[in-house]
Every structure is written in C-alpha cells, then in structure tokens.
Write an enzyme that holds these catalytic residues in place. Sequence first.
Site, short mmCIF file in Angstrom:
data_model
loop_
_atom_site.label_atom_id
_atom_site.label_comp_id
_atom_site.label_asym_id
_atom_site.label_seq_id
_atom_site.Cartn_x
_atom_site.Cartn_y
_atom_site.Cartn_z
N GLU A 73 0.84 -1.20 0.00
CA GLU A 73 0.00 0.00 0.00
C GLU A 73 0.88 1.25 0.00
OE1 GLU A 73 -2.35 0.69 3.53
OE2 GLU A 73 -3.19 2.54 2.72
N CYS A 77 2.53 10.05 -0.27
CA CYS A 77 3.43 10.33 -1.39
C CYS A 77 3.44 11.84 -1.59
CB CYS A 77 2.86 9.62 -2.62
SG CYS A 77 3.54 10.16 -4.18
N ALA A 78 4.60 12.44 -1.56
CA ALA A 78 4.66 13.90 -1.76
C ALA A 78 6.07 14.33 -2.14
CB ALA A 78 4.21 14.66 -0.52
N GLN A 84 8.39 20.53 -6.86
CA GLN A 84 7.37 19.83 -7.66
C GLN A 84 7.50 20.16 -9.15
OE1 GLN A 84 3.45 20.47 -5.95
NE2 GLN A 84 4.06 19.59 -4.00
N VAL A 85 6.86 19.34 -9.95
CA VAL A 85 6.79 19.51 -11.42
C VAL A 85 8.17 19.45 -12.09
CG1 VAL A 85 5.12 20.52 -13.01
CG2 VAL A 85 5.27 21.47 -10.75
N TYR A 88 10.40 14.64 -10.26
CA TYR A 88 10.84 13.86 -9.10
C TYR A 88 9.78 12.87 -8.64
CZ TYR A 88 14.67 17.24 -8.63
OH TYR A 88 15.77 18.04 -8.84
N GLY A 89 8.52 13.31 -8.64
CA GLY A 89 7.44 12.42 -8.21
C GLY A 89 7.40 11.15 -9.04
N ALA A 116 -4.91 14.22 -6.73
CA ALA A 116 -3.68 13.49 -7.11
C ALA A 116 -3.97 12.32 -8.05
CB ALA A 116 -2.97 12.99 -5.86
N GLY A 118 -4.69 12.38 -11.14
CA GLY A 118 -3.99 12.61 -12.40
C GLY A 118 -2.53 12.15 -12.33
N1 ACO Z 1 -2.69 15.98 -11.80
C1 ACO Z 1 -2.38 15.54 -13.03
N2 ACO Z 1 -1.13 15.24 -13.42
C2 ACO Z 1 -0.15 15.41 -12.53
C3 ACO Z 1 -0.38 15.88 -11.23
C4 ACO Z 1 -1.72 16.16 -10.86
N3 ACO Z 1 -2.04 16.58 -9.65
N4 ACO Z 1 0.80 15.95 -10.57
C5 ACO Z 1 1.72 15.54 -11.44
N5 ACO Z 1 1.15 15.21 -12.62
C6 ACO Z 1 1.81 14.69 -13.81
C7 ACO Z 1 2.85 15.63 -14.34
O1 ACO Z 1 2.27 16.52 -15.29
C8 ACO Z 1 3.82 14.70 -15.00
O2 ACO Z 1 3.35 14.31 -16.28
P1 ACO Z 1 4.38 14.18 -17.53
O3 ACO Z 1 5.22 12.99 -17.20
O4 ACO Z 1 3.49 13.98 -18.69
O5 ACO Z 1 5.16 15.45 -17.55
C9 ACO Z 1 3.76 13.45 -14.12
O6 ACO Z 1 2.52 13.52 -13.43
C10 ACO Z 1 4.89 13.41 -13.12
O7 ACO Z 1 5.04 14.67 -12.50
P2 ACO Z 1 6.19 15.00 -11.49
O8 ACO Z 1 6.84 16.30 -11.85
O9 ACO Z 1 7.08 13.81 -11.38
O10 ACO Z 1 5.35 15.18 -10.16
P3 ACO Z 1 5.82 15.94 -8.83
O11 ACO Z 1 7.27 15.78 -8.60
O12 ACO Z 1 5.29 17.32 -8.87
O13 ACO Z 1 5.05 15.09 -7.72
C11 ACO Z 1 3.04 14.87 -6.43
C12 ACO Z 1 3.67 14.83 -7.83
C13 ACO Z 1 3.75 13.87 -5.53
C14 ACO Z 1 1.56 14.51 -6.54
C15 ACO Z 1 3.23 16.32 -5.88
O14 ACO Z 1 2.55 17.21 -6.71
C16 ACO Z 1 2.74 16.52 -4.48
O15 ACO Z 1 3.49 16.33 -3.51
N6 ACO Z 1 1.47 16.95 -4.29
C17 ACO Z 1 0.89 17.25 -3.00
C18 ACO Z 1 0.72 16.00 -2.16
C19 ACO Z 1 -0.23 14.99 -2.79
O16 ACO Z 1 -1.27 15.32 -3.30
N7 ACO Z 1 0.17 13.70 -2.73
C20 ACO Z 1 -0.64 12.59 -3.16
C21 ACO Z 1 -1.74 12.39 -2.19
S1 ACO Z 1 -2.44 10.78 -2.23
C22 ACO Z 1 -1.42 9.81 -1.34
O17 ACO Z 1 -0.45 10.27 -0.75
C23 ACO Z 1 -1.68 8.32 -1.28
#
Ligand code: ACO
Length: 161
Positions: A73, A77-78, A84-85, A88-89, A116, A118
Amino acid sequence: LRFLILRNDGSPLACERLLELKNIFGKQLPKMGKQYIARLVFDRQHESLAAIYAGEVVGGITYRPHPSQAFAEVVFCAVSAEQQVRGYGARIMNQLMERLKRQGITHLLTYADNHAIGYFRKQGFNKQVTMKRERWHGYIKDYDGATLMEFIIDPRIDYLS
Ligand code: ACO
C-alpha cells in the site's frame, strides 16, 4: 537525486531522514493530520523511500508491504512545494516499483486524493482494481473522499530504464 530506503530502526540517521519526510507530508497533505502522519511514518511495519537532493530530503513515499499478499500500500506520497513539477514524483514512484518488483510484490494499491488522481494515472495506476477483494480487504485502511487505485507490476519491465 539519490534514493534511500528508510525504516524506523532506531538509528539517528534514519530517524532524522524520516523526520524530514514527515515534515514534507505534513505540509503537502494537510488533511491527513500531523500526528497521524507521524504515527505511520515511524511505524515499524511501514517503510519509506526518500529522494535526497543537495543533502536534503525533497520527497518520498511511505508504504506498507504485505509480503504474504504480494502487494504493497502506498500510504503517503509527496514532493516538497519548491521541487514539484520537475519529474521527481515520477522518479520516486519508478524507484519504488523496481524495488518492490525485486521483492516479489505484484500489485500496488493506494487511496489517491482526488487532486492526485492525475498524477497516479500518469504513473500507470488505474481505478479498476483487479486484485481479488479477499487479497487486500482488511489489509489496508479506508479513507473517506479518496479513490482506491491499483498498479500492476510487470516483472518483465525495468522501471528504471
Ligand atoms: N494531476 C495531473 N497530473 C499530474 C499531477 C496532478 N495533480 N501531478 C503531477 N502530474 C503529472 C505531471 O504533469 C507529470 O506528467 P508528464 O510525465 O506527462 O510530464 C507526471 O505527473 C509526473 O510529474 P512529477 O513532476 O514527477 O510530479 P511531482 O514531482 O510534482 O510530484 C506529487 C507529484 C507527488 C503529486 C506532488 O505534486 C505533491 O506532492 N502533491 C501534494 C501531495 C499529494 O497530493 N500527494 C498525493 C496524495 S495521495 C497519497 O499520498 C496516497
């Protein structure tokens, strides 16, 4: 970016890194509650994969492996707001997939925050859960207002290439 697997093994180094990661989760997942996050990040049945950049934790995933059920599970994740963007995610998730694949884990489940979904979809997660319910029900906790998503690990794929 380098990656570390962290467990609360009582070592100061692991605790320090887990604390950094917990603070990122606390900021990025405000609805979760800081105490709840701390409890699970430091719980000994959970593990974390942390991404380190310039000596600091910039993001990561806390997860709970269920080896008897061959799934894990994804609990939190953050990535920190400033980092961000940048992809790294995606890299953190790929690291997790590759490591769990080598441990014989075949599926990942997560309760994705609605905003999240997307991100998880981009990483290959799907709202259709194909695992039989008996295999996971009771092993993971329900979250209100979140969507259960599944990722199927393909043993033929190198997730780091
Ligand atoms: N909606 C749609 N697409 C997204 C989103 C989103 N919210 N976030 C990232 N993506 C896409 C990006 O456009 C990218 O697409 P590409 O490969 O076509 O360019 C791809 O996903 C990877 O993006 P990264 O730059 O690697 O993402 P990032 O490093 O910004 O990390 C994360 C993404 C972890 C969701 C970050 O935005 C974050 O910490 N958000 C706040 C915390 C959060 O919401 N965490 C998830 C909650 S659910 C859980 O923890 C189980």
